[in-house]
Design a protein around this motif. Structure first.
Motif, short mmCIF file in Angstrom:
data_model
loop_
_atom_site.label_atom_id
_atom_site.label_comp_id
_atom_site.label_asym_id
_atom_site.label_seq_id
_atom_site.Cartn_x
_atom_site.Cartn_y
_atom_site.Cartn_z
N ASP A 80 -65.78 -72.49 -37.54
CA ASP A 80 -66.95 -72.39 -37.26
C ASP A 80 -67.25 -73.78 -36.49
O ASP A 80 -67.57 -74.72 -36.93
CB ASP A 80 -67.94 -72.37 -38.64
N VAL A 81 -67.55 -73.43 -35.17
CA VAL A 81 -67.41 -74.74 -34.25
C VAL A 81 -68.70 -75.54 -34.46
O VAL A 81 -69.00 -76.42 -33.98
CB VAL A 81 -67.50 -74.41 -32.81
N ALA A 82 -69.94 -74.71 -34.96
CA ALA A 82 -71.16 -75.45 -35.34
C ALA A 82 -71.19 -76.35 -36.51
O ALA A 82 -72.15 -77.28 -36.59
CB ALA A 82 -72.46 -74.47 -35.93
N ASP A 83 -70.01 -76.45 -37.16
CA ASP A 83 -69.67 -77.16 -38.29
C ASP A 83 -68.71 -78.16 -37.92
O ASP A 83 -67.62 -78.31 -37.59
CB ASP A 83 -69.08 -76.71 -39.42
N ALA A 84 -69.51 -79.48 -37.41
CA ALA A 84 -68.61 -80.76 -37.09
C ALA A 84 -67.51 -81.13 -37.87
O ALA A 84 -66.42 -81.51 -37.42
CB ALA A 84 -69.57 -81.92 -36.82
N GLY A 85 -67.67 -80.99 -39.24
CA GLY A 85 -66.60 -81.58 -40.09
C GLY A 85 -65.32 -80.45 -40.06
O GLY A 85 -64.21 -80.71 -40.02
N GLN A 86 -65.82 -79.06 -39.89
CA GLN A 86 -64.74 -78.26 -39.85
C GLN A 86 -63.86 -78.48 -38.38
O GLN A 86 -62.58 -78.42 -38.30
CB GLN A 86 -65.13 -76.51 -39.59
N LEU A 148 -74.21 -74.99 -27.92
CA LEU A 148 -74.29 -76.49 -27.30
C LEU A 148 -73.72 -77.51 -28.41
O LEU A 148 -73.09 -78.19 -27.97
CB LEU A 148 -75.80 -76.77 -27.04
N ASP A 149 -74.08 -77.40 -29.43
CA ASP A 149 -73.66 -78.40 -30.41
C ASP A 149 -72.41 -78.13 -30.65
O ASP A 149 -71.47 -79.17 -30.81
CB ASP A 149 -74.35 -78.13 -31.76
N GLY A 150 -71.84 -76.76 -30.80
CA GLY A 150 -70.41 -76.69 -30.98
C GLY A 150 -69.60 -77.22 -29.56
O GLY A 150 -68.56 -77.64 -29.88
N THR A 151 -70.12 -77.05 -28.71
CA THR A 151 -69.24 -77.84 -27.54
C THR A 151 -69.23 -79.26 -27.60
O THR A 151 -68.17 -79.79 -27.46
CB THR A 151 -69.94 -77.29 -26.06
N PHE A 152 -70.13 -80.05 -27.90
CA PHE A 152 -70.30 -81.34 -28.39
C PHE A 152 -69.21 -81.75 -29.59
O PHE A 152 -68.35 -82.56 -29.17
CB PHE A 152 -71.43 -81.98 -28.99
N ARG A 156 -65.94 -83.85 -28.74
CA ARG A 156 -65.72 -85.33 -29.38
C ARG A 156 -64.34 -85.40 -30.02
O ARG A 156 -63.53 -86.38 -29.92
CB ARG A 156 -66.84 -85.35 -30.29
N ALA A 157 -64.20 -84.22 -30.69
CA ALA A 157 -62.63 -84.28 -31.62
C ALA A 157 -61.60 -84.12 -30.52
O ALA A 157 -60.78 -84.91 -30.71
CB ALA A 157 -62.93 -82.89 -32.39
N ALA A 158 -61.50 -83.31 -29.40
CA ALA A 158 -60.59 -83.35 -28.59
C ALA A 158 -60.37 -84.81 -27.78
O ALA A 158 -59.40 -85.14 -27.83
CB ALA A 158 -60.84 -82.43 -27.54
N LEU A 159 -61.33 -85.38 -27.59
CA LEU A 159 -61.18 -86.78 -26.97
C LEU A 159 -60.63 -87.66 -27.71
O LEU A 159 -59.78 -88.64 -27.70
CB LEU A 159 -62.47 -87.30 -26.37
N GLY A 194 -77.01 -76.74 -20.95
CA GLY A 194 -76.56 -77.87 -21.85
C GLY A 194 -75.14 -78.10 -21.68
O GLY A 194 -74.66 -79.28 -21.69
N VAL A 195 -74.39 -76.95 -21.97
CA VAL A 195 -72.92 -77.21 -21.90
C VAL A 195 -72.56 -77.66 -20.58
O VAL A 195 -71.52 -78.60 -20.62
CB VAL A 195 -72.37 -75.79 -22.17
N GLN A 196 -73.06 -77.07 -19.34
CA GLN A 196 -72.56 -77.70 -18.32
C GLN A 196 -72.97 -79.21 -18.02
O GLN A 196 -72.10 -79.80 -17.60
CB GLN A 196 -73.31 -77.08 -17.14
N ALA A 197 -74.20 -79.45 -18.35
CA ALA A 197 -74.44 -81.15 -18.27
C ALA A 197 -73.71 -81.81 -19.21
O ALA A 197 -73.24 -82.94 -18.99
CB ALA A 197 -76.04 -81.13 -18.39
N LEU A 198 -73.36 -81.51 -20.42
CA LEU A 198 -72.72 -82.35 -21.37
C LEU A 198 -71.36 -82.16 -21.02
O LEU A 198 -70.62 -83.51 -20.96
CB LEU A 198 -72.78 -81.56 -22.68
N SER A 199 -70.55 -81.17 -20.36
CA SER A 199 -69.27 -81.38 -20.12
C SER A 199 -68.94 -82.23 -18.86
O SER A 199 -68.27 -83.13 -18.80
CB SER A 199 -68.77 -80.00 -19.49
N GLN A 200 -70.17 -82.48 -17.84
CA GLN A 200 -69.90 -83.25 -16.73
C GLN A 200 -70.08 -84.53 -17.05
O GLN A 200 -69.33 -85.25 -16.43
CB GLN A 200 -70.95 -82.63 -15.60
N SER A 201 -70.85 -85.00 -17.95
CA SER A 201 -71.11 -86.21 -18.49
C SER A 201 -70.03 -86.70 -19.34
O SER A 201 -69.43 -87.84 -18.77
CB SER A 201 -72.52 -86.28 -19.39
N VAL A 202 -69.41 -85.81 -20.15
CA VAL A 202 -68.18 -86.53 -20.81
C VAL A 202 -67.09 -86.65 -19.92
O VAL A 202 -66.27 -87.51 -19.92
CB VAL A 202 -67.86 -85.12 -21.71
#
Length: 280
Positions: A80-86, A148-152, A156-159, A194-202
């Motif tokens: 579940d990508v909404a769960d940061a711990g998972q 959006l949260d799931g993409t963050f 984060r985990a990928a980086l 939000g996904v687009q802006a987040l991805s471009q910033s990252v």
């Protein structure tokens, strides 16, 4: 036949072309939303094109397992990508099992069937849609939390996993809805913008560490989401002047290109793939 080194592994080459190994030869990949649709097509494409390991992640564990079983080097994990711990644990497990993570394609996401039905009802009744005043906080948060949260969480985990090796490619999924802001679909449009802006910033941050981040923004595509779209809305997307609904494989091909070395100079790109419905 000679060999060249790629991240510490010998990759067989014949002339200038990788032989039967493919453009993802030996690489370790994680695909979210891999239980169906575009995610499943991406996972299969990575495996077909030589990836040494492909981890198919999906909130529907059995669906991910079914996809993984059909791939060489395939593994499955419920996620579940909404769960940061998972998300953190899934990525950490990939790195423990394979020593690194080279490619992440984040295809998991949701829409809102209830609001789609409201929109369809408005079309049938010939009246403007009324969504924002009726939209509950939980419905809003569900779409933002997953999309959006799931993409963050995934970025984060990928980086964290890729930075030590100073290499890697991440592909996220936006939507044409981030550009044309569909009437009566505020939470979905906001989440994908939000996904687009987040991805471009990252992307601007990550490239300093050798990690590329790019985004695919599909238009109408034949996925499970599309199958659950009321017919009157589907007809609204039909236009003989443009291409029909894309197949998952067509959109997956774009994601695979962005994840490959062929897109080495693309950083923070958003590839609009809507069949010519509009340009941006």
């Amino acid at each position: 036949m000679k060999s060249v080194q790629y991240r510490g592994e010998a990759v067989a080459r014949m002339g200038d072309e990788v032989a039967e190994y493919g453009r993802f030869a030996g690489r370790v990949a994680l695909v979210t939303g891999a239980g169906s649709g575009i995610g499943a097509a991406v996972a299969r494409g990575l495996a077909t094109q030589g990836a040494g390991a492909v981890v198919a992640a999906d909130i529907d564990g059995p669906a991910a397992e079914s996809v993984a079983k059909g791939m060489a080097g395939g593994h499955a994990v419920p996620l579940d990508v909404a769960d940061a711990g998972q998300v953190d644990r899934a990525v950490e497990e990939v790195v423990r099992a394979h020593g690194r993570l080279d490619v992440v394609v984040h295809a998991a996401g949701v829409d809102d069937p209830t609001v789609k039905q409201w929109l369809a009802d408005a079309v049938v009744a010939g009246r403007p849609p009324e969504v924002t005043t009726r939209l509950g906080v939980e419905a809003w948060r569900r779409v933002l939390r997953i999309n959006l949260d799931g993409t963050f969480h995934v970025l984060r985990a990928a980086l964290r996993a890729m930075r030590p090796n100073r290499s890697g490619a991440v592909v996220t999924f936006g939507s044409s809805a981030a550009f044309d802001a569909l009437t009566g679909y505020p939470h979905y449009a906001a989440s994908k913008a939000g996904v687009q802006a987040l991805s471009q910033s990252v992307a601007k941050e990550a490239i300093a560490f050798g990690v590329r981040v790019n985004t695919v923004a599909p238009g109408p595509t034949e996925t499970a989401m599309a199958a659950n779209t009321p017919e009157v809305l589907r007809k609204g997307f039909a236009d003989p002047r443009v291409r029909p609904y894309a197949t998952p494989e067509e959109i997956a091909d774009i994601a695979l290109f962005l994840a490959s070395d062929e897109a080495a100079n693309l950083v923070g790109a958003v590839l609009l793939a809507n069949g010519g419905r509009f340009t941006a």
